[in-house]
Design an enzyme around this catalytic site. Sequence first.
Site, PDB file in Angstrom:
ATOM      1  N   ASP A 116      -1.851  44.269  32.629  1.00 47.74           N
ATOM      2  CA  ASP A 116      -2.777  45.194  31.966  1.00 47.74           C
ATOM      3  C   ASP A 116      -3.097  46.270  32.993  1.00 47.74           C
ATOM      4  O   ASP A 116      -3.823  46.029  33.953  1.00 47.74           O
ATOM      5  CB  ASP A 116      -4.044  44.429  31.539  1.00 47.74           C
ATOM      6  CG  ASP A 116      -5.157  45.360  31.040  1.00 47.74           C
ATOM      7  OD1 ASP A 116      -4.912  46.581  30.921  1.00 47.74           O
ATOM      8  OD2 ASP A 116      -6.263  44.858  30.774  1.00 47.74           O
ATOM      9  N   LYS A 150      -5.151  56.717  35.212  1.00 50.42           N
ATOM     10  CA  LYS A 150      -4.486  56.484  33.926  1.00 50.42           C
ATOM     11  C   LYS A 150      -4.713  57.647  32.956  1.00 50.42           C
ATOM     12  O   LYS A 150      -3.865  57.935  32.113  1.00 50.42           O
ATOM     13  CB  LYS A 150      -5.027  55.188  33.325  1.00 50.42           C
ATOM     14  CG  LYS A 150      -4.353  54.739  32.035  1.00 50.42           C
ATOM     15  CD  LYS A 150      -4.844  53.351  31.670  1.00 50.42           C
ATOM     16  CE  LYS A 150      -4.318  52.881  30.337  1.00 50.42           C
ATOM     17  NZ  LYS A 150      -4.818  51.514  30.050  1.00 50.42           N
ATOM     18  N   GLU A 200      -2.015  47.908  23.858  1.00 52.75           N
ATOM     19  CA  GLU A 200      -3.115  47.032  24.281  1.00 52.75           C
ATOM     20  C   GLU A 200      -3.713  46.226  23.115  1.00 52.75           C
ATOM     21  O   GLU A 200      -3.883  45.005  23.243  1.00 52.75           O
ATOM     22  CB  GLU A 200      -4.188  47.851  25.004  1.00 52.75           C
ATOM     23  CG  GLU A 200      -3.719  48.269  26.395  1.00 52.75           C
ATOM     24  CD  GLU A 200      -4.489  49.440  26.991  1.00 52.75           C
ATOM     25  OE1 GLU A 200      -5.540  49.807  26.441  1.00 52.75           O
ATOM     26  OE2 GLU A 200      -4.027  49.983  28.012  1.00 52.75           O
ATOM     27  N   ASP A 208     -12.109  47.793  21.681  1.00 52.46           N
ATOM     28  CA  ASP A 208     -11.902  47.752  23.137  1.00 52.46           C
ATOM     29  C   ASP A 208     -12.825  48.763  23.825  1.00 52.46           C
ATOM     30  O   ASP A 208     -12.588  49.969  23.764  1.00 52.46           O
ATOM     31  CB  ASP A 208     -10.429  48.061  23.444  1.00 52.46           C
ATOM     32  CG  ASP A 208     -10.108  47.966  24.935  1.00 52.46           C
ATOM     33  OD1 ASP A 208     -11.043  47.895  25.763  1.00 52.46           O
ATOM     34  OD2 ASP A 208      -8.908  47.971  25.282  1.00 52.46           O
TER      35      ASP A 208
END
Length: 627
Positions: free
Chosen positions: A24, A82, A182, A204
Amino acid sequence: MLLEIHEPGQTPIHHAQDIAIGIDLGTTNSLVAFVAEDGAVQVLNDEDGGTLLPSVVAYAADGAVQVGRVAVRHPQAIHSVKRLMGRGIADVKTLGEALPYALAEEKSAGMAMLEVDGRRISPVEISAEILKALKARAAAAFGHDVTQAVITVPAYFDDAARQATKDAAQLAGLEVLRLVNEPTAAALAYGLDNASEGLYAVYDLGGGTFDISLLKMEKGVFRVLSAGGDAQLGGDDFDHMLAELMLKKAGYSEELSAAQAGMLLQQARNVKEQLTDKDEVLTSVPLIGEFIITRNEFENAIKPLVNKTIKAFNQVLVDAEIEPEDVKGVVMVGGSTRVPIVQQMVAAFIGKQPLNNLNPDEVVAQGAAIQASALAGGSNDTLLLDVTPLSLGVETYGGLMEVIIPRNSAIPCSVAQEFTTQADNQTGMQVHIVQGEREMVDLCRSLARFELKGIPPMPAGKAVIAVTFTIDADGLLTVSAMEKTTAIIQEITVKPSYGLAPEAMERMLMESMEHAQEDITRRLLAESRIEAEQGVAAVRRALEVDGALISSDYCDRIEAQIASLLQASEGEDRDAIDLSAAALNELCAEFAEARMNKALGVALQGSSVQEVEQRLAAIEAKKASQN
Ligand code: ADP
Ligand code: MG
């Protein structure tokens, strides 16, 4: 067979060489996990016993690279890289002040770069450092090197961001078995692939981002139905709210230095995390004071933020035309879903308890490990289906976007469409690949161009060019074009140098809806222009061949009408173009008749009466069918 002997209480970790890990690669934290021989999923610890590796990289003065907790202390630590993956400088300008480091542009690649101590470093290199650290963690646990991994990416990651992630893996010496979304990984960790069919949501809430996805489980296959969220909302915002609350409680109104502010935020985060299990926390901040913060106070401060996530959740349901009650379960992912009020508000919205018995920090890595193990073991029974976020197509004549793969299509997929040449003896064809929802190419995003060369000379419309779009399981696009009569083929793997920010993606979708009417008008205008152009070309060809059949005066009138049609074509008035085209058509009727008679005359030479009658009948029938 050799006997293995272990110390009591020590379980040896897998010995097979072909073990594959699940990673992850998070905005705030990254993790690595694998599936042990007994089938249990294990998330790997660092030497301190924690599973989270802060996604933070720092370059020390001696050139050494620091990753994780050690890097956090570095004054020039790089966070949240990211957000820059696969993005151009224009895409990240919108992030503006949110980024704590300087950005530069790599001119040749169009990629946003970071400026660190006068050096330019790409986000891909920085991500590679994080991946290397995770790889090393796995190698230390297994006692041997690891080379294969499944890496998770947000569902909204576009082609460029996915490609950048793969590049980072390659730099880190990892072969990517697959990039998995994800939310899909989280659903896998919960075993929803074995659950009954139905709709699930994955909520999330991480450090800096909120993602909400709807997954449909059908015949053992997942499909991301739709995704939404807020790229600028997460636990960091809770920290800010709490820090403000702390200042207010202390009655502190002076300006804070950067160092003080940093310390206060760190403290706020600490208090926030404690408030997850406690009703109140006593805290003291140097220079500011000591005070008690209750969970209630904290909850009141962040309620508007949590409400924003519920609104986004609702929007995704509305888009998919689904009622909250129809959602079978909500998987809670991300450290911030530990906050009790988040759990409560989601439960209240959906009318049922969310799925939260797995560690929310770890579920994505766990799902990645499950997928890695399935892929490395050669088993492909967990077939993951994802969708492509924006339509993909090519530019056609007149600057129009011809969609080949519509948005939300399940991937992997391959779609072929046939095109033809526009001009006589055309030997090359430009294939311009675009992504977006607008009808006109210049309002979509250009991804790549290539040229199919060597088409044999043929009249316009005779060549058959098959353009095939293939999106693989990682969401990466390959386009090929083939001229069918000669089997000449050109292929390109679309690797745009920068991609779409989630905000840009959202904007493009919104614009396509807002501008639907305008787009249709523009498309109709473009079509009228094409028709006019083709009509003019046909008349000119006829004049070249048979111009002698008509008077020069008539010929001049036709030329004049052509000129006025071409002029109308330059304008924006579609009706004017259509009227002018109709006038040309009408004007040419006599010329067409003269040509028909000539053709008849040629055809009739040397035929028997019966044949002539038959041919005349056929011509009449054809004329009738054309009218
Ligand atoms: P990302 O997906 O962005 O990498 P994570 O899922 O690791 O992020 O979430 C990090 C966030 O979770 C941080 O804001 C952190 O403060 C928050 N968090 C972690 N543990 C807790 C907790 N016990 N209570 C509240 N928030 C927490
Ligand atoms: Mg995450």
